[in-house]
Design a protein around this motif. Sequence first.
Motif, short mmCIF file in Angstrom:
data_model
loop_
_atom_site.label_atom_id
_atom_site.label_comp_id
_atom_site.label_asym_id
_atom_site.label_seq_id
_atom_site.Cartn_x
_atom_site.Cartn_y
_atom_site.Cartn_z
N GLY A 1 0.81 -1.21 0.00
CA GLY A 1 0.00 0.00 0.00
C GLY A 1 0.84 1.26 0.00
N LEU A 2 1.96 1.23 0.74
CA LEU A 2 2.87 2.37 0.73
C LEU A 2 3.43 2.60 -0.67
CD1 LEU A 2 4.54 4.54 2.21
CD2 LEU A 2 6.24 2.76 2.69
N MET A 3 3.83 1.51 -1.32
CA MET A 3 4.42 1.61 -2.64
C MET A 3 3.42 2.14 -3.67
SD MET A 3 6.14 -1.41 -4.93
CE MET A 3 4.60 -2.34 -4.83
N THR A 4 2.23 1.55 -3.69
CA THR A 4 1.24 1.98 -4.68
C THR A 4 0.73 3.38 -4.37
OG1 THR A 4 -0.49 0.81 -3.45
CG2 THR A 4 0.55 -0.36 -5.28
N GLY A 5 0.64 3.72 -3.07
CA GLY A 5 0.21 5.06 -2.70
C GLY A 5 1.20 6.12 -3.14
N LEU A 6 2.49 5.85 -2.93
CA LEU A 6 3.52 6.78 -3.40
C LEU A 6 3.50 6.90 -4.92
CD1 LEU A 6 6.49 5.82 -1.05
CD2 LEU A 6 5.20 7.97 -1.04
N HIS A 7 3.28 5.77 -5.58
CA HIS A 7 3.17 5.78 -7.04
C HIS A 7 2.04 6.70 -7.50
CE1 HIS A 7 2.32 4.42 -11.10
NE2 HIS A 7 1.15 3.95 -10.71
N GLN A 8 0.89 6.61 -6.82
CA GLN A 8 -0.26 7.43 -7.20
C GLN A 8 -0.06 8.90 -6.88
OE1 GLN A 8 -3.39 5.46 -5.06
NE2 GLN A 8 -3.27 3.61 -6.32
N GLN A 9 0.55 9.19 -5.73
CA GLN A 9 0.71 10.58 -5.30
C GLN A 9 1.83 11.29 -6.03
OE1 GLN A 9 -1.23 12.33 -3.03
NE2 GLN A 9 -2.56 10.54 -3.17
N LEU A 10 2.92 10.59 -6.30
CA LEU A 10 4.09 11.22 -6.91
C LEU A 10 4.12 11.09 -8.42
CD1 LEU A 10 6.80 10.02 -4.35
CD2 LEU A 10 5.61 12.23 -4.40
N GLY A 11 3.40 10.10 -8.95
CA GLY A 11 3.40 9.87 -10.37
C GLY A 11 4.65 9.17 -10.88
N GLY B 1 13.44 2.37 -4.91
CA GLY B 1 13.83 3.38 -3.93
C GLY B 1 13.56 2.94 -2.50
N LEU B 2 12.39 2.37 -2.27
CA LEU B 2 12.05 1.90 -0.93
C LEU B 2 12.97 0.77 -0.49
CD1 LEU B 2 8.13 1.85 -1.07
CD2 LEU B 2 9.55 3.32 0.37
N GLU B 3 13.18 -0.21 -1.37
CA GLU B 3 13.95 -1.38 -0.98
C GLU B 3 15.43 -1.04 -0.78
OE1 GLU B 3 13.17 -4.81 -3.34
OE2 GLU B 3 11.11 -4.94 -2.62
N VAL B 4 15.98 -0.20 -1.64
CA VAL B 4 17.37 0.21 -1.46
C VAL B 4 17.53 0.97 -0.14
CG1 VAL B 4 19.19 1.72 -2.34
CG2 VAL B 4 17.96 0.21 -3.90
N THR B 5 16.57 1.83 0.15
CA THR B 5 16.63 2.61 1.39
C THR B 5 16.61 1.72 2.62
OG1 THR B 5 15.55 4.51 0.35
CG2 THR B 5 15.51 4.40 2.76
N VAL B 6 15.66 0.76 2.67
CA VAL B 6 15.56 -0.08 3.86
C VAL B 6 16.74 -1.04 3.97
CG1 VAL B 6 13.05 0.12 3.97
CG2 VAL B 6 14.06 -1.82 2.74
N VAL B 7 17.28 -1.48 2.84
CA VAL B 7 18.46 -2.35 2.89
C VAL B 7 19.66 -1.59 3.45
CG1 VAL B 7 20.21 -3.48 1.46
CG2 VAL B 7 17.81 -4.02 1.13
N ILE B 8 19.86 -0.37 2.98
CA ILE B 8 21.00 0.42 3.46
C ILE B 8 20.88 0.68 4.96
CG2 ILE B 8 22.10 2.69 3.36
CD1 ILE B 8 21.50 2.70 0.35
N ILE B 9 19.69 1.08 5.40
CA ILE B 9 19.49 1.34 6.83
C ILE B 9 19.67 0.06 7.63
CG2 ILE B 9 17.84 2.08 8.59
CD1 ILE B 9 16.59 3.92 6.46
N GLY B 10 19.05 -1.04 7.17
CA GLY B 10 19.15 -2.31 7.86
C GLY B 10 20.57 -2.82 7.93
N TRP B 11 21.30 -2.70 6.81
CA TRP B 11 22.70 -3.14 6.77
C TRP B 11 23.55 -2.32 7.74
CZ3 TRP B 11 27.02 -0.37 4.80
CH2 TRP B 11 28.20 -1.12 4.74
N ALA B 12 23.32 -1.00 7.78
CA ALA B 12 24.06 -0.13 8.68
C ALA B 12 23.80 -0.49 10.15
CB ALA B 12 23.70 1.33 8.43
#
Length: 220
Positions: free
Chosen positions: A138-148, A157-168
């Motif tokens: 829902g977060l992904m599709t919602g961002l898709h709809q709001q940001l275009g 973008g979401l997955e790279v972000t959470v991987v970087i934070i999680g890895w750190a």
Amino acid sequence: MSRFSGRRLPRRFLQLAVGLFLYGIGIAFIIRGAIGAAPWDVLAQGIARHVPLSFGTVTILVSVIVLLLWIPIKQKPGIGAILNALAVGPAADLGLRILPEPDALWLQVLFFAIGLTVLAAATGLYIGAHFGPGPRDGLMTGLHQQLGWPIWVVRTGLEVTVVIIGWALGGNVGVGTVAFALLVGPMCQFFMRVFAVRLAGGEDPRRGAGTHTGPVPVRG
């Protein structure tokens, strides 16, 4: 709801429950394989290293935070999203308590393969039950709809972000993380076709099920 859909409601609830439980078990297999977790699980692993909470409890808290992020992007969670947020974490904790930690590399790879297959089948079950998207979908599709932005851009973008934070934070990133990213889409798509409950009027079994214009949901 038509009589056709109503007759299938018990099956749909059963699919949802079984799917969410097996999703957690699939996560546990992947984590015990220790060759790299899925992106959002890397984040949960990393956070769990720094707080006195289990992996499953952290998973629930992350899911709740993600659901709160639905508010500014004007998404409304359904029963599928709420149960997803509450059920997957405890199932993962149960699996982690039961499953051993394999030492041999071939066993680690086997655990990862079992986990990925179980997780993909579980995705087909709970998505095919038509109770709406999971928190992360829902977060992904919602961002898709709001940001275009294209779905693949938002997802990446979401997955790279959470991987970087999680890895750190100390989460397990490895070859399994890459294999998950490459294989989970086709495998989930297959099981979504297998387990989709046909709705009234010949409705597309994937419509409204939390999928998107790409081939597969992220971690629901």
